[in-house]
Design a protein around this motif. Sequence first.
Motif, PDB file in Angstrom:
ATOM      1  N   VAL A   1     -13.859  -7.524   6.053  1.00  0.00           N
ATOM      2  CA  VAL A   1     -13.117  -6.643   5.293  1.00  0.00           C
ATOM      3  C   VAL A   1     -13.604  -6.294   3.901  1.00  0.00           C
ATOM      4  O   VAL A   1     -13.883  -7.173   3.070  1.00  0.00           O
ATOM      5  N   HIS A   2     -14.122  -4.735   3.743  1.00  0.00           N
ATOM      6  CA  HIS A   2     -14.748  -4.651   2.504  1.00  0.00           C
ATOM      7  C   HIS A   2     -13.688  -4.185   1.497  1.00  0.00           C
ATOM      8  O   HIS A   2     -13.794  -4.370   0.182  1.00  0.00           O
ATOM      9  N   GLU A   3     -12.535  -3.670   2.006  1.00  0.00           N
ATOM     10  CA  GLU A   3     -11.532  -2.964   1.134  1.00  0.00           C
ATOM     11  C   GLU A   3     -10.096  -3.470   1.519  1.00  0.00           C
ATOM     12  O   GLU A   3     -10.015  -3.417   2.749  1.00  0.00           O
ATOM     13  N   ILE A   4      -9.615  -3.640   0.583  1.00  0.00           N
ATOM     14  CA  ILE A   4      -7.811  -3.880   0.557  1.00  0.00           C
ATOM     15  C   ILE A   4      -7.230  -3.021  -0.490  1.00  0.00           C
ATOM     16  O   ILE A   4      -7.992  -3.031  -1.688  1.00  0.00           O
ATOM     17  N   ASN A   5      -6.307  -2.305   0.217  1.00  0.00           N
ATOM     18  CA  ASN A   5      -5.644  -1.268  -0.731  1.00  0.00           C
ATOM     19  C   ASN A   5      -6.807  -0.461  -1.519  1.00  0.00           C
ATOM     20  O   ASN A   5      -6.504  -0.183  -2.946  1.00  0.00           O
TER      21      ASN A   5
ATOM     22  N   ALA B   1     -12.351  -6.078  -1.403  1.00  0.00           N
ATOM     23  CA  ALA B   1     -11.382  -6.862  -0.833  1.00  0.00           C
ATOM     24  C   ALA B   1     -11.033  -8.172  -1.670  1.00  0.00           C
ATOM     25  O   ALA B   1     -10.173  -8.779  -1.682  1.00  0.00           O
ATOM     26  N   GLY B   2     -12.129  -8.912  -1.945  1.00  0.00           N
ATOM     27  CA  GLY B   2     -11.993 -10.257  -2.605  1.00  0.00           C
ATOM     28  C   GLY B   2     -11.095 -10.330  -3.951  1.00  0.00           C
ATOM     29  O   GLY B   2     -10.309 -11.178  -3.958  1.00  0.00           O
ATOM     30  N   ARG B   3     -11.442  -9.168  -4.595  1.00  0.00           N
ATOM     31  CA  ARG B   3     -10.779  -9.070  -5.878  1.00  0.00           C
ATOM     32  C   ARG B   3      -9.295  -8.548  -5.902  1.00  0.00           C
ATOM     33  O   ARG B   3      -8.348  -9.300  -6.437  1.00  0.00           O
ATOM     34  N   GLU B   4      -9.048  -7.882  -4.508  1.00  0.00           N
ATOM     35  CA  GLU B   4      -7.593  -7.387  -4.652  1.00  0.00           C
ATOM     36  C   GLU B   4      -6.829  -8.541  -4.003  1.00  0.00           C
ATOM     37  O   GLU B   4      -5.427  -8.887  -4.212  1.00  0.00           O
ATOM     38  N   TYR B   5      -7.319  -9.248  -2.962  1.00  0.00           N
ATOM     39  CA  TYR B   5      -6.838 -10.668  -2.274  1.00  0.00           C
ATOM     40  C   TYR B   5      -6.344 -11.692  -3.649  1.00  0.00           C
ATOM     41  O   TYR B   5      -5.312 -11.970  -3.413  1.00  0.00           O
TER      42      TYR B   5
ATOM     43  N   SER C   1      -6.843 -16.149   9.031  1.00  0.00           N
ATOM     44  CA  SER C   1      -7.380 -16.994   8.071  1.00  0.00           C
ATOM     45  C   SER C   1      -8.843 -16.223   7.733  1.00  0.00           C
ATOM     46  O   SER C   1      -9.571 -15.595   8.402  1.00  0.00           O
ATOM     47  N   ILE C   2      -9.301 -16.687   6.518  1.00  0.00           N
ATOM     48  CA  ILE C   2     -10.435 -15.899   5.819  1.00  0.00           C
ATOM     49  C   ILE C   2     -11.294 -17.072   5.926  1.00  0.00           C
ATOM     50  O   ILE C   2     -11.163 -18.326   5.418  1.00  0.00           O
ATOM     51  N   GLN C   3     -12.585 -16.706   6.194  1.00  0.00           N
ATOM     52  CA  GLN C   3     -13.546 -17.734   6.383  1.00  0.00           C
ATOM     53  C   GLN C   3     -14.428 -17.909   4.994  1.00  0.00           C
ATOM     54  O   GLN C   3     -14.506 -18.929   4.475  1.00  0.00           O
ATOM     55  N   LYS C   4     -14.609 -16.808   4.389  1.00  0.00           N
ATOM     56  CA  LYS C   4     -15.603 -17.027   3.193  1.00  0.00           C
ATOM     57  C   LYS C   4     -15.524 -15.655   2.393  1.00  0.00           C
ATOM     58  O   LYS C   4     -15.247 -14.496   3.106  1.00  0.00           O
ATOM     59  N   VAL C   5     -15.763 -15.435   1.226  1.00  0.00           N
ATOM     60  CA  VAL C   5     -15.926 -14.390   0.336  1.00  0.00           C
ATOM     61  C   VAL C   5     -17.538 -14.172   0.190  1.00  0.00           C
ATOM     62  O   VAL C   5     -18.273 -15.238   0.100  1.00  0.00           O
ATOM     63  N   ASN C   6     -17.962 -13.073   0.449  1.00  0.00           N
ATOM     64  CA  ASN C   6     -19.342 -12.472   0.320  1.00  0.00           C
ATOM     65  C   ASN C   6     -19.772 -12.140  -0.916  1.00  0.00           C
ATOM     66  O   ASN C   6     -18.786 -11.852  -2.001  1.00  0.00           O
TER      67      ASN C   6
END
Length: 397
Positions: free
Chosen positions: A244-248, A252-256, A289-294
Amino acid sequence: MSAKDRSIKTPAGTAAGDGMPRAVSHAERPADAARELRAGLGDAALELAVVFCAPSYDRQALADALAAEFGMVPVIGCTTAGEIGPGGYTTNAMVAVGFPSEDFSIVTALVDHVDRFEIADSTAIARSLLSRRDRAMASRPVPLGEEARSFAMLLIDGLSMSEETVVSALHNALIDIPLFGASAGDDLHFERTFVLHEGAFHPNAAVVALFTTTRPFTVFRTQHFVSSDRKMVVTGADPQHRIVHEINAEPAGREYARLVGLEGEPLTPMIFASHPVVVRVGGQYHVRSIQKVNDDESLTFFCAIDEGIVLTVAEGVDPVANFDGLIEGIEAEVGAPDLILGCDCILRRLEMEQRQLNAVMSERLARHRVVGFCAYGEQVNGMHVNQTFTGVAIGGR
């Protein structure tokens, strides 16, 4: 704890008593570990042995040692992200459970190249398993009886990203036969995982086992998360790679991190374990579940993901109480289990460690005769899920 519930351990790591044979070995040399497991499972004739092993073992040496020790007894299994032995959670170990020939008829199949698996393949696999099951049942010296029922287990490469396709197709092909399973692990290295079948470890593969028995059993799944009111929409994704590259419309990582109240914090497996997200499917919430942040702030998931999916931040309930409730339900169905063959998500185990519940949960697992492993994902019937405890509970004769 009653005398019936206690596991009596010998130096070889066996678990004696009136349950099904179980064993654990912490020996570093594959030959020693295989010898301890075979001795630990006792003298009863076995239809099959299931072995879960830490990825640190030399796979070729281990496969050869298991074949030498078990002889004509088929052995299947996989690599893990942690093991569950007769004493509960353990690491850097091998655990095994034996299925006595007196009570079980079992056939297995290897599925190669699961990254190229097609739905049509499942029909041939199911037809072969069912036909071989029927022949095996007919040729038994002592019939199991007309009341015998079947369940299936799937062990699959945990990095193949093929679990959804394989488990859904197999479940449909097996029709009314309950199925459970899990994705092999490699201690959170996320490099290579393997399944074991007919004397060799196989990457990019799966093993399907069809069990038939007159013992009572129930296939189960439990999770200790409920949905909250914090929603997020996947607005940019690479479904093929579960990224997942983008959330909202934000990285993605920052928004999560913002939505779980940890803005600016480094995202670790412990955080993902404590703050999973869920998706609503068929009226029920399932953990994704999230495996890792890239490096680019994208998120890699353990499960299928796509643009447009609405995810909800999950909130945890007491995992120990949740487990106790599961056992109550199991005992109502099959009585006190002689064995629970369990697949526990690695993120659940990380959460137990973070919350200092490892010892409490290990005691519960040992008391209720759980043997299994920590996985990169779990399967139940037609679903591939995360952060769950799945398996089969088998009652007494």
